[in-house]
Design an enzyme around this catalytic site. Structure first.
Site, short mmCIF file in Angstrom:
data_model
loop_
_atom_site.label_atom_id
_atom_site.label_comp_id
_atom_site.label_asym_id
_atom_site.label_seq_id
_atom_site.Cartn_x
_atom_site.Cartn_y
_atom_site.Cartn_z
N GLU A 144 9.39 16.37 -8.77
CA GLU A 144 7.67 15.97 -9.35
C GLU A 144 6.84 15.30 -8.70
OE1 GLU A 144 7.20 18.47 -11.13
OE2 GLU A 144 9.69 19.06 -11.84
N CYS A 192 -0.53 13.59 -14.09
CA CYS A 192 -0.03 14.57 -13.15
C CYS A 192 -0.55 16.49 -13.47
CB CYS A 192 1.24 15.06 -12.70
SG CYS A 192 2.34 15.21 -13.71
#
Length: 478
Positions: free
Chosen positions: A249, A283
């Site tokens: 990720e 993020c």
């Protein structure tokens, strides 16, 4: 008075002291907390990996109910210590104590969720094409899993990796960020008290050298990483080269569309939250605000008014909305990127005046940004966003999808037609309609497209895909 914490590795239920290699200070008050962190390196990673390998059989022998009970116990202990853990997170990383408390409760719920999933690792049984034979499919543990976790969610992201790894029968070698190692050590103490066999979870502290050692360790069967794109791509190269499983990720340059028919109050709250809360260090943060021309000026005025009401200050203060960036290095990185945006000739609608004496960085918005700007292409991991003006839904969607990333995307509208088109056409793994791009549920899958993610999804029931492997058995009576 300064509090100094000197941390140790934790391998096979033993603390392993080592020479201090790194230091992290409270980014809002450097004299409040000093954390000394060792570097594990190759030798200790190998030792931790062997401990994890040795724990696989004892873990399997305890059975799924014992694993479920241990995960539930960890969840309860995190919840019971939420106040203390939240304050530690605030002091170590600069996350506001309110935000840190919410994250801590989320981590507790993740462990509780996977306590249930440990009992629901359901397989399949069906008839074979061969007469008299049956087929059984079971989901077996992968083995030893290496976990590399970031500082921006110092307890929730470790939880959503460690909990499913244990739930499905794996053992763990875990390296947290050196910026959030004190929080990791506190979580490790809770895990160590849960009654799992020695070596089920092993904590190795350090920076890049230790992360690389995990990736290169031949006896680690899978690696799950959350962090920056360049490091993630290197992790992928190393792990796949030796034939192991990998999950990444890596963030994004997330877009949020505001259409002319949107409720501007909702739009402003979504963007203020997504772009600036947690000092933009998520993020899934909003960095591209894509607004129809006809409402752009009204939206900008309302957003500026909302940002002016933010309380920016000490993350330990319950009244603070936005704390500092996590470290001086992080502030320097964001400052350098913002200077590069300024060099493009862009001007700010507000912000971009960082305090030179600490790690705070004012929420910053650049206006009239073009699709070829650095703001459109690169992740700035701070409270910085660009306003992109477009002439309609189609232009907004084209700009939204013009990115090598695809983690989270948002839309604010009253139009069901446009909401449905957004769901079909947006190239992102997480789609938000009239909600901020940042903020996800603990029981739902998480992950993106393009350069944002690689491998199976994290969180929820989808986590089983990475932490197990299918084993097919054909049976016929003798």
């Amino acid at each position: 008075m300064t509090e100094t914490l000197t941390l140790s590795h934790h391998i096979a239920d033993q603390t392993i002291p080592a020479i201090v290699a790194h230091e992290q200070r409270n980014p809002a008050a450097p004299d409040d907390l000093v954390v000394h962190i060792p570097e594990a390196g190759t030798a200790l990673v190998a030792q931790a990996t062997q401990a994890a390998r040795d724990a696989l059989a004892p873990s399997a022998a305890t059975g799924i109910e014992a694993r479920s009970d241990a995960l539930a116990k960890i969840g309860r202990a995190i919840a019971a210590n939420a106040t203390e853990l939240a304050l530690l997170i605030a002091r170590e990383t600069g996350k506001t104590v309110r935000d840190a408390r919410g994250e801590t409760i989320r981590a507790a719920r993740i462990f509780e969720f996977f306590a249930g999933e440990a009992l629901r690792n359901i397989g399949e049984r069906f008839e074979s094409t061969r007469p008299g034979a049956m087929v059984e499919v079971m989901h077996a543990p992968v083995g030893v899993v290496g976990l590399i976790t970031p500082w921006n969610f110092p307890i929730a992201i470790p939880a959503w990796k460690i909990a499913p790894a244990l739930a499905f029968g794996n053992t763990v070698v875990w390296k947290p960020s050196e910026v959030s190692s004190a929080t990791a050590a506190a979580l490790m103490r809770i895990i160590a008290d849960a009654g799992l066999p020695a070596g089920c979870v092993n904590l190795v502290l350090g920076a890049g050298a230790t992360g690389q050692a995990i990736c290169e360790q031949p006896d680690i069967d899978a690696v799950s990483f959350t962090g920056s794109e360049p490091v993630g791509q290197r992790v992928r190269e190393i792990v796949t080269a030796r034939g192991a499983r990998v999950q990444l990720e890596m963030g994004g340059v997330n877009g949020f569309i505001v259409l002319a028919d949107a409720d501007l109050d909702i739009a402003v709250e979504c963007v203020a939250n997504g772009a600036f809360f947690a000092a933009g260090q998520r993020c899934t943060a909003t960095s591209r605000i894509i607004v129809e021309d006809s409402v752009a000026e009204r939206f900008l005025a309302a957003l500026k008014s909302r940002v002016e009401r933010f309380s920016i200050g000490d993350p330990r203060d319950e009244r603070t909305d936005i704390g500092p960036l996590a470290s001086p290095r992080q502030k320097q990185r964001v400052s350098t990127q913002v200077a590069a945006v300024r060099d493009e000739g862009l001007v700010t609608a507000f912000g971009a005046a960082p305090d030179p004496d600490d790690c705070h960085f004012a929420p910053t918005l650049f206006d009239h940004v073009g699709g070829d700007s650095l703001l459109a292409r690169e992740e700035i991991f701070g409270p910085v966003a660009g306003l992109f003006r477009v002439d309609g839904f189609e232009a907004a969607m084209a700009l939204l999808n013009n990115s090598r990333y695809g983690l989270s995307a948002g839309l604010c509208t009253r139009s069901l037609k446009h909401a449905e088109a957004f769901k079909r056409e947006a190239r992102a793994g997480m789609l938000m309609v009239n909600l901020p791009t940042a903020g996800v549920d603990h029981h739902a899958p998480f992950g993106g497209l393009g350069n944002s993610s690689y491998g199976p999804r994290e969180q929820g029931r989808a986590a089983r895909a990475f932490y197990t492997t299918s084993r097919t058995t054909y049976l016929r009576g003798g």
